[in-house]
Design a protein around this motif. Structure first.
Motif, PDB file in Angstrom:
ATOM      1  N   ALA A  70       9.601-104.662 -17.431  1.00 39.51           N
ATOM      2  CA  ALA A  70       9.163-103.758 -16.373  1.00 39.51           C
ATOM      3  C   ALA A  70       9.481-102.311 -16.725  1.00 39.51           C
ATOM      4  N   VAL A  71      10.468-102.107 -17.587  1.00 38.39           N
ATOM      5  CA  VAL A  71      10.819-100.744 -18.017  1.00 38.39           C
ATOM      6  C   VAL A  71       9.708-100.170 -18.887  1.00 38.39           C
ATOM      7  N   LEU A  72       9.286-100.917 -19.906  1.00 36.79           N
ATOM      8  CA  LEU A  72       8.256-100.423 -20.826  1.00 36.79           C
ATOM      9  C   LEU A  72       6.867-100.468 -20.217  1.00 36.79           C
ATOM     10  N   ASP A  73       6.651-101.367 -19.268  1.00 36.41           N
ATOM     11  CA  ASP A  73       5.331-101.500 -18.654  1.00 36.41           C
ATOM     12  C   ASP A  73       5.159-100.576 -17.447  1.00 36.41           C
ATOM     13  N   LEU A  74       6.194-100.459 -16.608  1.00 35.36           N
ATOM     14  CA  LEU A  74       6.082 -99.729 -15.344  1.00 35.36           C
ATOM     15  C   LEU A  74       6.936 -98.463 -15.299  1.00 35.36           C
ATOM     16  N   MET A  75       8.244 -98.613 -15.524  1.00 36.91           N
ATOM     17  CA  MET A  75       9.134 -97.462 -15.378  1.00 36.91           C
ATOM     18  C   MET A  75       8.781 -96.321 -16.321  1.00 36.91           C
ATOM     19  N   ILE A  76       8.173 -96.628 -17.454  1.00 40.38           N
ATOM     20  CA  ILE A  76       7.848 -95.589 -18.423  1.00 40.38           C
ATOM     21  C   ILE A  76       6.939 -94.519 -17.823  1.00 40.38           C
ATOM     22  N   HIS A  77       6.095 -94.909 -16.847  1.00 38.79           N
ATOM     23  CA  HIS A  77       5.279 -93.922 -16.137  1.00 38.79           C
ATOM     24  C   HIS A  77       6.174 -92.893 -15.451  1.00 38.79           C
ATOM     25  N   ASP A  78       7.185 -93.382 -14.743  1.00 36.12           N
ATOM     26  CA  ASP A  78       8.052 -92.494 -13.975  1.00 36.12           C
ATOM     27  C   ASP A  78       8.993 -91.709 -14.872  1.00 36.12           C
ATOM     28  N   LEU A  79       9.383 -92.303 -15.992  1.00 37.09           N
ATOM     29  CA  LEU A  79      10.178 -91.557 -16.957  1.00 37.09           C
ATOM     30  C   LEU A  79       9.412 -90.341 -17.457  1.00 37.09           C
ATOM     31  N   ASP A  80       8.135 -90.529 -17.752  1.00 45.86           N
ATOM     32  CA  ASP A  80       7.317 -89.406 -18.202  1.00 45.86           C
ATOM     33  C   ASP A  80       7.193 -88.344 -17.110  1.00 45.86           C
ATOM     34  N   ILE A  81       6.987 -88.770 -15.866  1.00 40.14           N
ATOM     35  CA  ILE A  81       6.865 -87.814 -14.767  1.00 40.14           C
ATOM     36  C   ILE A  81       8.162 -87.043 -14.578  1.00 40.14           C
ATOM     37  N   VAL A  82       9.289 -87.756 -14.563  1.00 39.67           N
ATOM     38  CA  VAL A  82      10.580 -87.090 -14.372  1.00 39.67           C
ATOM     39  C   VAL A  82      10.842 -86.083 -15.488  1.00 39.67           C
ATOM     40  N   LEU A  83      10.555 -86.462 -16.727  1.00 41.45           N
ATOM     41  CA  LEU A  83      10.753 -85.546 -17.848  1.00 41.45           C
ATOM     42  C   LEU A  83       9.863 -84.316 -17.736  1.00 41.45           C
ATOM     43  N   SER A  84       8.676 -84.487 -17.168  1.00 41.29           N
ATOM     44  CA  SER A  84       7.771 -83.345 -17.009  1.00 41.29           C
ATOM     45  C   SER A  84       8.207 -82.416 -15.881  1.00 41.29           C
ATOM     46  N   LEU A  85       8.992 -82.950 -14.919  1.00 37.47           N
ATOM     47  CA  LEU A  85       9.408 -82.156 -13.761  1.00 37.47           C
ATOM     48  C   LEU A  85      10.742 -81.443 -13.975  1.00 37.47           C
ATOM     49  N   VAL A  86      11.602 -82.013 -14.812  1.00 33.88           N
ATOM     50  CA  VAL A  86      12.949 -81.451 -15.006  1.00 33.88           C
ATOM     51  C   VAL A  86      13.007 -80.763 -16.368  1.00 33.88           C
ATOM     52  N   ASP A  87      13.195 -79.460 -16.366  1.00 30.11           N
ATOM     53  CA  ASP A  87      13.231 -78.682 -17.597  1.00 30.11           C
ATOM     54  C   ASP A  87      14.649 -78.688 -18.165  1.00 30.11           C
ATOM     55  N   SER A  88      15.069 -79.849 -18.633  1.00 36.49           N
ATOM     56  CA  SER A  88      16.416 -80.013 -19.158  1.00 36.49           C
ATOM     57  C   SER A  88      16.465 -81.314 -19.949  1.00 36.49           C
ATOM     58  N   ASP A  89      17.421 -81.411 -20.866  1.00 35.38           N
ATOM     59  CA  ASP A  89      17.562 -82.615 -21.674  1.00 35.38           C
ATOM     60  C   ASP A  89      18.355 -83.679 -20.934  1.00 35.38           C
ATOM     61  N   VAL A  90      17.982 -84.945 -21.162  1.00 30.57           N
ATOM     62  CA  VAL A  90      18.776 -86.066 -20.658  1.00 30.57           C
ATOM     63  C   VAL A  90      19.984 -86.246 -21.580  1.00 30.57           C
ATOM     64  N   VAL A  91      21.165 -86.330 -20.999  1.00 27.87           N
ATOM     65  CA  VAL A  91      22.375 -86.474 -21.816  1.00 27.87           C
ATOM     66  C   VAL A  91      23.025 -87.848 -21.690  1.00 27.87           C
ATOM     67  N   GLU A  92      22.678 -88.592 -20.640  1.00 23.43           N
ATOM     68  CA  GLU A  92      23.307 -89.894 -20.466  1.00 23.43           C
ATOM     69  C   GLU A  92      22.403 -90.819 -19.652  1.00 23.43           C
ATOM     70  N   VAL A  93      22.451 -92.103 -19.963  1.00 22.18           N
ATOM     71  CA  VAL A  93      21.646 -93.121 -19.285  1.00 22.18           C
ATOM     72  C   VAL A  93      22.544 -94.276 -18.848  1.00 22.18           C
ATOM     73  N   HIS A  94      22.405 -94.702 -17.598  1.00 18.06           N
ATOM     74  CA  HIS A  94      23.068 -95.913 -17.094  1.00 18.06           C
ATOM     75  C   HIS A  94      21.963 -96.842 -16.590  1.00 18.06           C
ATOM     76  N   SER A  95      22.087 -98.132 -16.836  1.00 14.69           N
ATOM     77  CA  SER A  95      21.031 -99.028 -16.367  1.00 14.69           C
ATOM     78  C   SER A  95      21.538-100.436 -16.133  1.00 14.69           C
ATOM     79  N   ALA A  96      20.737-101.188 -15.402  1.00  8.47           N
ATOM     80  CA  ALA A  96      21.002-102.606 -15.165  1.00  8.47           C
ATOM     81  C   ALA A  96      19.684-103.304 -14.918  1.00  8.47           C
ATOM     82  N   GLY A  97      19.632-104.592 -15.263  1.00  7.75           N
ATOM     83  CA  GLY A  97      18.396-105.325 -15.048  1.00  7.75           C
ATOM     84  C   GLY A  97      18.651-106.810 -14.902  1.00  7.75           C
TER      85      GLY A  97
END
Length: 328
Positions: free
Chosen positions: A163-190
């Motif tokens: 679901a991350v590569l199929d669905l969430m990747i859409h929102d990852l792209d949107i978030v990256l386009s909206l926030v003018d800053s680098d991601v420094v850390e990722v936390h996740s669970a599935g």
């Protein structure tokens, strides 16, 4: 190559569940001439071609006749197909995820630079009218956090990607386009091999993003919420609507001798010019090829979203992963 007054000769490689929609939209665009479609399933290609008044062709024949194509084949074939397109002098729009990994991405970037043709990545939500309007709404705001939900029931077809590569990747792209800053850390669970997954991104600027994607939820949801110091903004991808909540003011009121508490707020609903995101995306792609401009969604954008998606999918047992610098 067509000029701006002549429809661009285009085709579609891969006419499965998504590719057939590309063929439909191209057949409706005045700026495009759908020359043909190609698929390893020749019967399916002929069916789609007949439906949209075009021709089913072998891929080499199609590439000989067009200036641009949509590449809508399984992800493992993206790089090889894109290489054939670029080597034939044909500009590709590659559906997401753009390739399988960063090594393939570097190879694609190198070939793109050598050939000098535009390559667009199919992150369709960038062309959702609500997201396009959101960009204007957020201008000048101090964004604290972004929350996204992309949920739905199990699909009727087999999907290899999580679901991350199929669905969430859409929102990852949107978030990256909206926030003018680098991601420094990722936390996740599935759970269930990440068919239901959550992720939290920490940006260098201090902004955080919380994302949930699921193919196990018995209701379809496509929403994004931005919390800014000045307001709260809610976006519904499906309704293509935006609500802006401002000035939530607490007050006590007296009614019939009882003291009651309430919050008063102003809700704004900006006008969104609704339309089909895929049509907007393919119109933009055709314009990019005709005018030789940079695509709205570049290969670098696609690789940055892929890098995050894979970091979320492959996170270690500590639930924390430092990520590399984005591709510039």
């Amino acid at each position: 190559m067509s000029n701006s007054d002549t429809p661009l000769d285009v085709g579609v490689i891969g006419v499965g569940s998504m590719g057939r929609h590309h063929a439909r939209v191209y057949s409706e665009l005045p700026s495009a001439n759908l020359v043909g479609v190609s698929d390893v399933d020749t019967e399916q290609a002929q069916e789609v071609a007949q439906k949209h008044g075009t021709t089913a062709l072998e891929m080499d024949d199609l590439l000989d006749r067009v200036d641009a194509v949509s590449v809508v084949v399984p992800t493992q074939y993206h790089l090889d197909t894109a290489k054939q397109c670029l080597s034939a002098g044909v500009a590709p729009l590659i559906e997401k995820p753009v390739v399988e990994n960063q090594r393939q991405g570097e190879e694609l970037l190198s070939l793109r630079e050598t050939v000098g043709l535009p390559v667009q990545v199919g992150h369709i939500e960038r062309f959702n009218p609500a997201i396009q309007a959101l960009t204007d709404v957020l201008s000048g705001l101090n964004v604290l956090s972004i929350k996204t939900e992309r949920l739905g029931p199990p699909p009727g077809r087999e999907i290899d990607d999580s679901a991350v590569l199929d669905l969430m990747i859409h929102d990852l792209d949107i978030v990256l386009s909206l926030v003018d800053s680098d991601v420094v850390e990722v936390h996740s669970a599935g759970v269930r091999e990440n068919r239901h997954a959550t992720a939290t991104l920490q940006f260098e600027s201090g902004t955080i993003a919380n994302l949930t994607a699921s193919r196990l939820t018995q209701r379809k949801v496509r929403k994004l919420v931005v919390t800014a110091e000045e307001c709260l903004v809610e976006v519904d991808y499906m309704d293509q609507s935006i609500e802006i909540h401002r000035r939530s003011v607490p007050e006590y009121i007296e009614k019939n001798g009882d003291i009651k508490f309430r919050h008063e707020s102003i809700v704004e609903r900006p006008t969104v010019s609704k339309g089909e995101p895929l049509k907007n995306e393919l119109e933009s792609f055709v314009s990019t090829v005709v005018n030789g401009t940079e695509p709205v969604v570049t290969v670098e954008d696609g690789l940055n979203a892929l890098d995050l998606a894979q970091a979320i999918d492959e996170e270690d047992a500590l639930g924390r992963k430092k990520i590399t610098n984005p591709i510039q």
